[in-house]
Design an enzyme around this catalytic site. Sequence first.
Site, PDB file in Angstrom:
ATOM      1  N   ARG A 122      31.080  -0.294  16.070  1.00 36.57           N
ATOM      2  CA  ARG A 122      30.325  -1.769  16.039  1.00 36.57           C
ATOM      3  C   ARG A 122      28.657  -1.522  16.608  1.00 36.57           C
ATOM      4  NH1 ARG A 122      34.745  -6.050  18.619  1.00 36.57           N
ATOM      5  NH2 ARG A 122      36.090  -6.108  16.727  1.00 36.57           N
ATOM      6  N   LYS A 144      16.099  -0.932   7.700  1.00 34.32           N
ATOM      7  CA  LYS A 144      16.983  -1.236   6.610  1.00 34.32           C
ATOM      8  C   LYS A 144      17.962  -0.193   6.311  1.00 34.32           C
ATOM      9  CE  LYS A 144      14.526  -4.380   3.099  1.00 34.32           C
ATOM     10  NZ  LYS A 144      14.162  -4.541   1.920  1.00 34.32           N
ATOM     11  N   GLU A 186       5.872   5.664  -3.082  1.00 36.46           N
ATOM     12  CA  GLU A 186       6.095   4.871  -2.129  1.00 36.46           C
ATOM     13  C   GLU A 186       4.654   4.867  -1.415  1.00 36.46           C
ATOM     14  OE1 GLU A 186       8.177   2.720  -1.399  1.00 36.46           O
ATOM     15  OE2 GLU A 186       9.893   3.296  -2.077  1.00 36.46           O
ATOM     16  N   LYS A 228       3.445  -0.056   7.339  1.00 35.01           N
ATOM     17  CA  LYS A 228       4.920  -0.666   7.267  1.00 35.01           C
ATOM     18  C   LYS A 228       5.003  -1.317   8.682  1.00 35.01           C
ATOM     19  CE  LYS A 228       9.475   0.197   5.912  1.00 35.01           C
ATOM     20  NZ  LYS A 228      10.588   1.005   5.057  1.00 35.01           N
ATOM     21  N   GLU A 238      12.954  -9.456   6.885  1.00 35.77           N
ATOM     22  CA  GLU A 238      12.706  -9.664   5.436  1.00 35.77           C
ATOM     23  C   GLU A 238      12.881 -11.278   5.212  1.00 35.77           C
ATOM     24  OE1 GLU A 238      13.424  -8.196   1.050  1.00 35.77           O
ATOM     25  OE2 GLU A 238      13.279  -6.679   2.640  1.00 35.77           O
ATOM     26  N   ARG A 242       8.016  -9.394   4.590  1.00 35.91           N
ATOM     27  CA  ARG A 242       8.386  -8.018   4.385  1.00 35.91           C
ATOM     28  C   ARG A 242       8.919  -7.849   2.925  1.00 35.91           C
ATOM     29  NH1 ARG A 242      12.666  -4.358   8.233  1.00 35.91           N
ATOM     30  NH2 ARG A 242      12.515  -2.432   6.679  1.00 35.91           N
ATOM     31  N   ASN A 246       8.883  -4.650  -1.483  1.00 35.86           N
ATOM     32  CA  ASN A 246       9.779  -4.571  -2.593  1.00 35.86           C
ATOM     33  C   ASN A 246       9.028  -4.244  -3.761  1.00 35.86           C
ATOM     34  OD1 ASN A 246      12.278  -4.480  -1.185  1.00 35.86           O
ATOM     35  ND2 ASN A 246      11.956  -6.887  -0.926  1.00 35.86           N
ATOM     36  N   HIS A 249      10.127  -2.455  -6.920  1.00 39.95           N
ATOM     37  CA  HIS A 249      11.485  -2.233  -6.852  1.00 39.95           C
ATOM     38  C   HIS A 249      12.191  -3.161  -7.612  1.00 39.95           C
ATOM     39  CE1 HIS A 249       9.950   0.083  -3.488  1.00 39.95           C
ATOM     40  NE2 HIS A 249      11.045   0.475  -3.179  1.00 39.95           N
ATOM     41  N   HIS A 253      14.750  -0.725  -9.465  1.00 46.36           N
ATOM     42  CA  HIS A 253      16.184  -0.624  -9.200  1.00 46.36           C
ATOM     43  C   HIS A 253      17.181  -0.897 -10.312  1.00 46.36           C
ATOM     44  CE1 HIS A 253      16.168  -1.297  -4.290  1.00 46.36           C
ATOM     45  NE2 HIS A 253      15.580  -0.073  -4.858  1.00 46.36           N
ATOM     46  N   HIS A 266      14.593   7.786  -7.206  1.00 46.42           N
ATOM     47  CA  HIS A 266      14.278   6.378  -6.864  1.00 46.42           C
ATOM     48  C   HIS A 266      12.729   6.155  -6.720  1.00 46.42           C
ATOM     49  CE1 HIS A 266      14.046   2.861  -4.558  1.00 46.42           C
ATOM     50  NE2 HIS A 266      13.211   3.362  -3.307  1.00 46.42           N
TER      51      HIS A 266
END
Length: 366
Positions: A122, A144, A186, A228, A238, A242, A246, A249, A253, A266
């Site tokens: 946890r 993330k 990036e 960032k 997000e 935020r 993306n 992306h 993606h 990527h």
Amino acid sequence: MREIVVSLPEGRSYRVFIDPFLFSRDDWLKEVSFPSRRGVILTNDLVEALHAERVQRFFVQRGYAIDVVAVPDGEEYKNLATAEKVYHELLALDLDRKSFLLALGGGVITDLAGFVASTFLRGIAYYQIPTSLLAQVDSSVGGKTGVNLEEGKNLVGTFYQPSGVFIDLSFLETLPEREYREGLAEVAKTAFLEGEDFTTFLLEHAEDILGRKGTVLEEVIARSIAFKKVVVERDEREGGLRSILNYGHTIGHALEKAMGYGVLRHGEAVSVGMRGEALLACVLGVSTEEVYTIQKTVLEKLGLPLRVPQKINLNSFFSALWRDKKREGQKVRCTLLADLGKPAMGVEVEKAEILQVLPEICEVEG
């Protein structure tokens, strides 16, 4: 040595250390709070051979008990099956809730290690040690985490901040050229979002950046993280701002998934995705041809791809696109750029509009 503090509430703040030879000095360690002396380096088999012994020795010589767990290299292994195997290995090593992970690797490892740390027992502490440019400028910061499902990228994940980020630029010396260049996507994304100043810096220093010149490279990494940091501090989970991170992306993606993980890296997918979304901004009247041309020029100067190298099946592409986390019905919400430094969030895009720009970035079939 540069130090950037990501300031978050409720004890989630952490420091990012940047130095050409961070693991050849230890003065920064006094500013890091580890929950215990027991930890595990989580890495992949390629990075293990290059860097794991050095990092393990660094900590062991300073009184830490550190084991190494390695998983296969590749985006196709960033999944729940790999995470489960890691859980079993951590249990076999008798880790407890005071133990910690050291994520040693690129973007796959930063995401996977964060996900494992956030869910094992946890939640245990983890620290990022990014070895790729992409991970150093982006995925190691912000909390993330995630793994991929058969249906798409990062569809299972958490927001779980690291307890520290340790960036040693010397790791980049062993990075293959293709993997190094994908990280520049990036960087370019961040520059476009920040504005004209950073974008011009990339154009003026492209040759030194491609040559991995230390001073310029350190500046690029620090500026990317500093941007960032501000975004994450304002919108950690997000809920709004935020989402600008993306950029590129959404299409990227979908291309990555449609081609099969491992075919397109990527960062390469993000580069092509940014070009597609810049074209989309022109189609929708959000932006201008001039803004598109500047972005295209930067991507070209940094040696990044503008098209994908093989045919894309339309059904596979749109199947991946409709599973995007930002989808609403048969529309996808994109971040587009109205101008450099002026992102337009949550722009609704329909299938017909995407079909207008796809031929510019890929050959389609089906």
